[in-house]
Design an enzyme around this catalytic site. Structure first.
Site, PDB file in Angstrom:
ATOM      1  N   HIS A  77      75.084  60.261  76.538  1.00 35.76           N
ATOM      2  CA  HIS A  77      75.733  59.768  75.315  1.00 35.76           C
ATOM      3  C   HIS A  77      77.248  59.699  75.512  1.00 35.76           C
ATOM      4  O   HIS A  77      77.901  58.748  75.070  1.00 35.76           O
ATOM      5  CB  HIS A  77      75.413  60.708  74.141  1.00 35.76           C
ATOM      6  CG  HIS A  77      74.001  60.623  73.661  1.00 35.76           C
ATOM      7  ND1 HIS A  77      73.413  59.436  73.272  1.00 35.76           N
ATOM      8  CD2 HIS A  77      73.051  61.587  73.505  1.00 35.76           C
ATOM      9  CE1 HIS A  77      72.164  59.671  72.888  1.00 35.76           C
ATOM     10  NE2 HIS A  77      71.925  60.967  73.024  1.00 35.76           N
ATOM     11  N   ASP A  95      68.326  59.116  78.020  1.00 36.03           N
ATOM     12  CA  ASP A  95      67.194  59.633  78.797  1.00 36.03           C
ATOM     13  C   ASP A  95      67.293  59.200  80.251  1.00 36.03           C
ATOM     14  O   ASP A  95      67.082  60.004  81.177  1.00 36.03           O
ATOM     15  CB  ASP A  95      65.871  59.138  78.208  1.00 36.03           C
ATOM     16  CG  ASP A  95      65.415  59.958  77.009  1.00 36.03           C
ATOM     17  OD1 ASP A  95      65.975  61.051  76.786  1.00 36.03           O
ATOM     18  OD2 ASP A  95      64.507  59.496  76.296  1.00 36.03           O
ATOM     19  N   HIS A 105      70.997  64.286  79.620  1.00 34.99           N
ATOM     20  CA  HIS A 105      70.741  63.368  78.499  1.00 34.99           C
ATOM     21  C   HIS A 105      71.936  63.350  77.539  1.00 34.99           C
ATOM     22  O   HIS A 105      72.424  62.277  77.155  1.00 34.99           O
ATOM     23  CB  HIS A 105      69.475  63.795  77.757  1.00 34.99           C
ATOM     24  CG  HIS A 105      69.277  63.136  76.435  1.00 34.99           C
ATOM     25  ND1 HIS A 105      68.479  62.024  76.273  1.00 34.99           N
ATOM     26  CD2 HIS A 105      69.797  63.411  75.200  1.00 34.99           C
ATOM     27  CE1 HIS A 105      68.497  61.664  75.001  1.00 34.99           C
ATOM     28  NE2 HIS A 105      69.297  62.488  74.331  1.00 34.99           N
ATOM     29  N   GLU A 106      72.411  64.551  77.165  1.00 34.94           N
ATOM     30  CA  GLU A 106      73.561  64.629  76.248  1.00 34.94           C
ATOM     31  C   GLU A 106      74.812  64.027  76.885  1.00 34.94           C
ATOM     32  O   GLU A 106      75.610  63.362  76.205  1.00 34.94           O
ATOM     33  CB  GLU A 106      73.817  66.087  75.847  1.00 34.94           C
ATOM     34  CG  GLU A 106      72.671  66.761  75.112  1.00 34.94           C
ATOM     35  CD  GLU A 106      72.342  66.079  73.793  1.00 34.94           C
ATOM     36  OE1 GLU A 106      73.229  65.439  73.197  1.00 34.94           O
ATOM     37  OE2 GLU A 106      71.170  66.173  73.358  1.00 34.94           O
ATOM     38  N   GLU A 140      69.282  56.589  72.637  1.00 36.33           N
ATOM     39  CA  GLU A 140      68.453  57.649  73.218  1.00 36.33           C
ATOM     40  C   GLU A 140      67.784  57.207  74.507  1.00 36.33           C
ATOM     41  O   GLU A 140      67.682  57.995  75.461  1.00 36.33           O
ATOM     42  CB  GLU A 140      67.397  58.102  72.200  1.00 36.33           C
ATOM     43  CG  GLU A 140      67.967  58.794  70.972  1.00 36.33           C
ATOM     44  CD  GLU A 140      68.800  60.005  71.309  1.00 36.33           C
ATOM     45  OE1 GLU A 140      68.416  60.771  72.225  1.00 36.33           O
ATOM     46  OE2 GLU A 140      69.849  60.188  70.669  1.00 36.33           O
TER      47      GLU A 140
END
Length: 404
Positions: free
Chosen positions: A275, A350, A271-272, A346
């Site tokens: 970004h 995800d 997930h990070e 986000e």
């Protein structure tokens, strides 16, 4: 003008109060409905936590309003006269820097009762806080020293701009502030975070090998994978990437490693990394640039008569104090825009996390994060639109299921 400013702050406080009550009543209504995302027990626990947190937030709004009222009616005049009558420095710029620092320090002291109650009563009662008085005092001293160092540098530089660069000082001021924020972000993982937490390299093993493989697959170069002892203060789970360029670090909370499986940890890191791959970090920097420009553009063109109306001198220190005091009101207009952009990021992150492992791993990780952090999985639409940088847990899992 003084009473107009008080009225403006009252409207701002009422606005926040209404949103908090909407969320409070929303959770109270949902607690009796069938559980979603979490099991029945965890759902009710999370709802009760949300209710307690909102009640605390409502009290905080009243407290902050009366603190602002104190500053506007008499506090700022008393502090200003006290600092200038002391005359510690012969240099006017240094005395003004001292005044702004004194205002920040007084603000921190006035916030102490709320912080102490939150850390030592509310969060302990809810099962989050592990903090001890010794750690709290140490953290407070460290924060105080950092404020003096970094705050003093920034304040002095801004006051220099105000005094020497004419009516367009705010352009230089916002550029300077923006650059300094980037520098702090650059040095945070290697110089600042270790001041508060012990940061140790992740021990060699299957988890480290898997994380390094994931980073390599995504083309993410970092200075290492580290674990911080977050559990000495708090039981909540988290992970983040910090820094830029060669200072980038993967940072895992020890609580995260204790509670999540390896695949779930990899999904969270995926997930990070999402970004990073989607350019969200760069987008946030650009957004921050425009936010700084707006803030300095508004406050940099204020009429000094406004400062005189609350008993302040027509100088740079008074302008910066006024800016700090009324910045939250300006941010109110920017919050929904920033929150909407963040929520869209986000969802994309995800999906990237799900693709890096599996949708089941990502969903399982989100559920555990929600359960361990006692995060209520639903939010009032208006409250969420204004405040929430992340979609609700329900929305995130719904999106992942739709994209399978």
């Amino acid at each position: 003008m003084l009473y107009l400013l008080i009225f403006l702050y009252a409207i701002y406080s009422l606005y926040r109060l209404i949103l908090a009550i909407l969320q409070l009543n929303f959770v109270k209504a949902k607690i009796n409905e069938p559980a979603v995302v979490l099991n029945e027990t965890d759902y009710k626990k999370a709802a009760n936590v949300a209710i307690i947190n909102q009640k605390f937030q409502i009290f905080s709004y009243f407290y902050e309003f009366f603190i602002a009222l104190f500053w506007l009616l008499t506090g700022l005049k008393i502090l200003q006269n006290f600092i200038f009558n002391l005359g510690i420095f012969k240099n006017e710029l240094l005395n003004e820097t001292l005044l702004v620092l004194a205002f920040l320090i007084c603000g921190a002291i006035l916030s102490l009762p709320l912080n102490i109650y939150e850390k030592f009563y509310k969060d302990k009662k809810l099962g989050f806080s592990n903090i001890t008085p010794k750690i709290f005092i140490q953290d407070s001293i460290k924060s105080f020293v950092l404020t003096l160092i970094f705050g003093g540098i920034v304040i002095f530089a801004l006051l220099f701009c105000i005094q020497n660069l004419g009516k367009f000082w705010w352009i230089y001021g916002f550029m300077l502030s923006f650059i300094l924020v980037l520098i702090v972000s650059l040095i945070y993982p290697t110089l600042i975070a270790p001041i508060f937490n012990k940061m140790s390299p992740l021990q060699n093993g299957e988890l480290k090998t898997s994380i390094e493989g994931l980073l390599q697959k995504c083309g993410f170069k970092s200075s290492g994978v580290f674990v911080i002892d977050a559990s000495k203060r708090d039981k909540r789970l988290n992970a983040y990437f910090g820094g830029f360029g060669t200072t980038k670090r993967v940072v895992l909370f020890d609580t995260l490693i204790q509670k999540l499986t390896q695949n779930e940890i990899l999904a969270v890191l995926g997930h990070e990394l999402g970004h990073f791959k989607h350019g969200d970090i760069l987008k946030n920097i650009v957004l921050q640039f425009f936010v700084f420009a707006i803030i300095f553009g508004v406050f940099g063109n204020l009429n000094f008569d406004i400062l005189n109306s609350i008993g302040l001198f027509s100088n740079g220190a008074s302008l910066l104090i006024f800016m700090i005091l009324f910045l939250p009101i300006l941010q109110t207009f920017l919050e929904p825009i920033i929150a909407k952009i963040s929520r869209s990021h986000e969802f994309g992150a995800d999906n990237f996390g799900a693709n890096s492992q599996s949708a089941d791993d990502m969903i399982s990780a989100l559920k555990k994060l929600g359960s361990e952090n006692k995060s209520f999985p639903l939010a009032h639409p208006l409250y969420s639109a204004v405040y929430n940088s992340h979609p609700s847990l329900f929305e995130r899992i719904q999106e992942l299921n739709e994209n399978r």
